[in-house]
Write an enzyme that holds these catalytic residues in place. Structure first.
Site, PDB file in Angstrom:
ATOM      1  N   HIS A   1       1.031  -1.200  -0.083  1.00  0.00           N
ATOM      2  CA  HIS A   1      -0.217   0.097  -0.003  1.00  0.00           C
ATOM      3  C   HIS A   1       1.017   1.264   0.070  1.00  0.00           C
ATOM      4  CE1 HIS A   1      -3.410   2.556   1.258  1.00  0.00           C
ATOM      5  NE2 HIS A   1      -2.660   3.153   1.984  1.00  0.00           N
ATOM      6  N   GLU A   2       1.872   1.193   0.890  1.00  0.00           N
ATOM      7  CA  GLU A   2       2.830   2.372   0.932  1.00  0.00           C
ATOM      8  C   GLU A   2       3.562   2.486  -0.285  1.00  0.00           C
ATOM      9  OE1 GLU A   2       2.373   4.618   3.036  1.00  0.00           O
ATOM     10  OE2 GLU A   2       1.110   3.558   4.379  1.00  0.00           O
TER      11      GLU A   2
ATOM     12  N   HIS B   1       1.714   4.491  -2.893  1.00  0.00           N
ATOM     13  CA  HIS B   1       1.853   5.736  -2.629  1.00  0.00           C
ATOM     14  C   HIS B   1       3.013   6.374  -3.526  1.00  0.00           C
ATOM     15  CE1 HIS B   1      -1.561   6.724  -0.171  1.00  0.00           C
ATOM     16  NE2 HIS B   1      -1.113   6.022   0.861  1.00  0.00           N
TER      17      HIS B   1
ATOM     18  N   HIS C   1       3.079   9.084  -6.610  1.00  0.00           N
ATOM     19  CA  HIS C   1       3.778  10.355  -6.777  1.00  0.00           C
ATOM     20  C   HIS C   1       4.593  10.167  -8.021  1.00  0.00           C
ATOM     21  CE1 HIS C   1       7.609  12.722  -5.541  1.00  0.00           C
ATOM     22  NE2 HIS C   1       6.673  13.660  -5.528  1.00  0.00           N
TER      23      HIS C   1
END
Length: 252
Positions: A116-117, A120, A124
């Site tokens: 999940h991270e 991110h 970006h």
């Protein structure tokens, strides 16, 4: 700004303001309970699937590294940080931080959180709309965390002084505008988090997990998403409550 706000709420009567306040106050406890349940749920769900090892035998940090490298994000560093579920990605430093309960774990829960991270980080890099907007709103959030309540307090104090009532209104309106920016941050966080989870599940399904493992990872990420929804709802209630109080005072 003051004249604009006055015109916007010119037709908002005393009855409307009191009705808004009553409705918002009535919703406060239920939404608070939803938030508490969401936090309990995310911790219990993570704890449950933290006991289920994935068949890959890879740690969460290793899987995150592979996913990032596959996306060409070799410049993103992965580090271990203290705490439980303190995982995050910092776009300004390009550092993906994984908590102690995630970094070296091979569990279904840990892999879900780490991916999940990583999602991110991919957002970006690909300039995902809501992720980019969320990043631009961070300064407003930081400003709100520091000055929001002092502005409201000053506004209330001046509001009790008949001579300086208008000055008090101005401070409260400025506070509401800043609060609105903070609320917008919470709102755009929702699609950002949902998309990161979607990317995580897609990556995990491509050679890292299958069947019940994927279901477990999805439950962990879904439980985490509920905390963001509850947080936005609570922020919205606070905003509406302050707005209703401001309108009631003006009508009085």
């Amino acid at each position: 700004m003051y004249s604009i706000a006055v015109n916007v709420f010119a037709d908002f009567g005393a009855y409307d303001a009191y009705l808004m306040y009553i409705i918002v106050s009535a919703l406060f406890i239920p939404i608070l309970i939803v938030g508490i349940i969401a936090n309990v749920k995310v911790n219990s769900t993570f704890a449950k699937y933290a006991k289920v090892d994935s068949r890959t035998g890879l740690t969460a940090a290793e899987v995150a590294r592979r996913i990032l490298d596959a996306e060409g994000l070799t410049d993103v560093a992965i580090v271990r940080i203290r705490g439980n579920l303190t995982d995050n990605y910092n776009p300004s430093t390009k550092v993906l931080s994984l908590s102690e309960s995630v970094y070296g774990s091979t569990s279904v829960a840990a892999l879900g959180v780490a991916c999940h991270e990583a999602g991110h980080a991919v957002q970006h890099a690909k300039k995902y709309l809501f992720s980019a907007l969320r990043t631009k709103l961070v300064p407003i959030l930081n400003f709100a965390n520091t000055f929001l309540w002092p502005l409201f307090i000053i506004g209330v104090i001046f509001g009790f002084m008949g001579t300086f009532g208008t000055v008090g209104d101005v401070f409260i309106i400025i506070g509401l505008v800043i609060f609105g920016g903070s609320l917008l941050f919470s709102l755009v966080t929702l699609p950002t988090e949902f998309d990161a989870s979607r990317r995580a599940m897609k990556a995990l399904s491509e050679g890292y997990m299958s069947g019940d493992e994927l279901k477990g990872a999805r439950k962990v990420l879904t439980a985490a998403a509920m905390t963001y929804i509850a947080s936005f709802m609570m922020s919205a209630l606070h905003f509406l409550r302050i707005l209703a109080m401001f309108l009631m005072r003006r009508r009085d």
